[in-house]
Design a protein around this motif. Structure first.
Motif, short mmCIF file in Angstrom:
data_model
loop_
_atom_site.label_atom_id
_atom_site.label_comp_id
_atom_site.label_asym_id
_atom_site.label_seq_id
_atom_site.Cartn_x
_atom_site.Cartn_y
_atom_site.Cartn_z
N HIS A 207 20.80 3.47 -11.36
CA HIS A 207 20.80 2.79 -9.94
C HIS A 207 19.85 3.37 -8.91
O HIS A 207 19.21 2.72 -8.12
N TYR A 208 19.80 4.84 -8.88
CA TYR A 208 18.52 5.52 -8.16
C TYR A 208 17.24 5.41 -8.54
O TYR A 208 16.37 5.19 -7.54
N LEU A 209 17.12 5.13 -9.92
CA LEU A 209 15.61 4.90 -10.47
C LEU A 209 15.33 3.54 -9.88
O LEU A 209 14.10 3.39 -9.49
N PHE A 210 16.28 2.50 -10.12
CA PHE A 210 15.91 1.30 -9.74
C PHE A 210 15.59 1.07 -8.20
O PHE A 210 14.77 0.09 -7.72
N GLU A 211 16.41 2.00 -7.52
CA GLU A 211 16.06 1.93 -5.93
C GLU A 211 14.87 2.61 -5.63
O GLU A 211 14.13 2.06 -4.77
N ILE A 212 14.42 3.46 -6.33
CA ILE A 212 12.98 3.97 -6.07
C ILE A 212 12.06 2.78 -6.62
O ILE A 212 10.93 2.79 -5.74
N ILE A 213 12.10 2.16 -7.67
CA ILE A 213 11.27 1.21 -8.18
C ILE A 213 11.29 0.07 -6.71
O ILE A 213 10.13 -0.40 -6.32
N GLU A 214 12.36 -0.15 -6.57
CA GLU A 214 12.35 -1.11 -5.42
C GLU A 214 11.65 -0.86 -4.05
O GLU A 214 10.71 -1.43 -3.38
N PHE A 215 11.69 0.60 -3.73
CA PHE A 215 10.94 1.06 -2.48
C PHE A 215 9.61 1.24 -2.77
O PHE A 215 8.63 0.99 -1.69
N ILE A 216 9.15 1.49 -3.89
CA ILE A 216 7.83 1.41 -4.34
C ILE A 216 7.06 0.03 -4.22
O ILE A 216 6.15 -0.06 -3.62
N GLY A 217 8.08 -0.99 -4.55
CA GLY A 217 7.62 -2.32 -4.26
C GLY A 217 7.34 -2.61 -2.64
O GLY A 217 6.68 -3.23 -2.44
N VAL A 218 8.45 -2.09 -1.97
CA VAL A 218 8.20 -2.46 -0.54
C VAL A 218 6.94 -1.61 -0.05
O VAL A 218 6.30 -2.38 0.94
N SER A 219 6.53 -0.44 -0.39
CA SER A 219 5.60 -0.04 0.27
C SER A 219 4.04 -0.71 -0.55
O SER A 219 3.09 -0.64 0.39
N CYS A 220 4.21 -1.01 -1.35
CA CYS A 220 3.05 -1.95 -1.98
C CYS A 220 3.06 -3.14 -1.40
O CYS A 220 1.90 -3.64 -0.85
N ILE A 221 3.90 -3.88 -0.76
CA ILE A 221 3.92 -5.13 0.03
C ILE A 221 3.36 -4.67 1.54
O ILE A 221 2.38 -5.23 1.89
N ALA A 222 3.91 -3.51 2.05
CA ALA A 222 3.55 -3.37 3.34
C ALA A 222 2.22 -2.58 3.62
O ALA A 222 1.19 -2.85 4.21
N GLN A 223 1.71 -1.74 2.49
CA GLN A 223 0.62 -1.02 2.47
C GLN A 223 0.31 -0.13 3.75
O GLN A 223 -0.84 -0.17 4.09
N THR A 224 1.30 0.37 4.13
CA THR A 224 1.34 1.32 5.57
C THR A 224 1.66 2.52 5.14
O THR A 224 2.17 2.99 4.53
N THR A 225 1.03 3.46 6.18
CA THR A 225 1.26 5.00 6.10
C THR A 225 2.81 5.19 6.24
O THR A 225 3.57 5.94 5.56
N TYR A 226 3.53 4.34 7.24
CA TYR A 226 4.83 4.66 7.37
C TYR A 226 5.93 4.32 6.25
O TYR A 226 6.45 4.99 5.62
N ALA A 227 5.36 3.04 5.40
CA ALA A 227 6.00 2.48 4.28
C ALA A 227 5.93 3.62 3.19
O ALA A 227 6.83 3.98 2.52
N LEU A 228 4.78 4.22 3.04
CA LEU A 228 4.66 5.36 1.99
C LEU A 228 5.22 6.36 2.35
O LEU A 228 5.98 7.05 1.22
N ALA A 229 5.37 6.88 3.54
CA ALA A 229 5.94 8.15 3.89
C ALA A 229 7.32 7.83 3.63
O ALA A 229 8.14 9.00 3.05
#
Length: 269
Positions: A207-229
């Motif tokens: 469940h943590y692994l998929f949460e990480i994948i989820e937030f990698i997806g969020v950072s790809c949508i945003a493509q901002t330094t804050y989302a990446l951080a």
């Protein structure tokens, strides 16, 4: 080369001291939280609440029922996402997608608290407020950083559709494994058991692994330094938390626990 890569994949950092500081603090504080988890200094919720409480002197703490505590964790961040649709009108597709996935993420969490998870303990109010503040502030900051980024040129490589795919994979996988965990407990027996099914046969925290994948997806949508951080910080924290969870299961179940099961990444870690 690295700078050029960042310029290709990310919006330039916004000229906001607040967002810059929050980018640094979010990443460092979450990374430190993950490190502290590996050292046995856990956030006091879930299975680690009693373990942490035993190590503390007896101090009077204000306690919440687990369900109420978990609702407090997620509801304000969900409301921030929901309110953003009204506050930031007439924005581009990327901005709408970001608000949508953040709102869906926390709505899912609220619905899981109400209808999926089963509870057997309590949560310290101090812990609930700390985590709630982190989720709420980070959600608002991510949306605000996205709003500021629109004054800059878009990244050369558009990752928002890749991000949507990763987000869907992550949120579905996370829910599926939460559902497995929930089914381990019955009304009459709320004891922890060794989870089986899905990726639980390979890692103790899918469940943590998929949460990480989820937030990698969020950072790809945003493509901002804050989302990446924030995503990097989340990865560090959940890696530490999964390591601590594996140690907890090994200590509790001993030889009954599968020796080949990893913490987070199948066959690797």
């Amino acid at each position: 080369m690295t700078i050029l890569l960042f310029q290709t994949l990310l919006y330039p950092p916004p000229s906001s001291f607040f967002v810059t500081i929050m980018s640094i603090l979010s990443c460092l504080s979450l990374a430190n939280g993950g490190y502290m988890e590996t050292k046995g200094k856990h956030m006091q919720y879930s299975k680690f609440f009693n373990a942490a409480a035993l190590k503390k002197d007896k101090v009077q703490e204000t306690m919440l029922g687990s369900r109420d505590g978990m609702l407090l964790l997620y509801t304000p961040a969900f409301l921030v996402g929901l309110a953003s649709f009204a506050i930031f009108g007439n924005q581009d597709l990327r901005f709408i997608m970001l608000i949508l996935v953040l709102t869906i993420h926390f709505l899912k969490r609220v619905l899981e608290v109400l209808f999926v998870h089963k509870y057997s303990g309590s949560m310290a109010l101090e812990t609930a407020i700390t985590i709630c503040s982190s989720y709420t502030i980070s959600t608002g900051t991510m949306i605000y950083a996205q709003y500021l980024s629109q004054e800059h040129n878009k990244p050369t490589i558009d990752l928002k559709y890749v991000g949507i795919v990763l987000f869907i994979i992550g949120i579905v996988g996370n829910f599926y494994h939460h559902h497995i965990l929930s089914n381990l407990r019955t009304k009459d027996n709320r004891e922890y058991k060794i989870p089986k099914g899905g990726l639980f046969d390979l890692v103790i925290c899918p469940h943590y692994l998929f949460e990480i994948i989820e937030f990698i997806g969020v950072s790809c949508i945003a493509q901002t330094t804050y989302a990446l951080a924030f995503t990097l910080g989340t990865m560090f924290y959940l890696t530490g938390r999964s390591y601590a969870t594996l140690e907890w299961y090994l200590l509790k179940f001993g030889e009954k626990f599968g020796s080949g099961v990893k913490a987070l990444i199948p066959y690797a870690f």
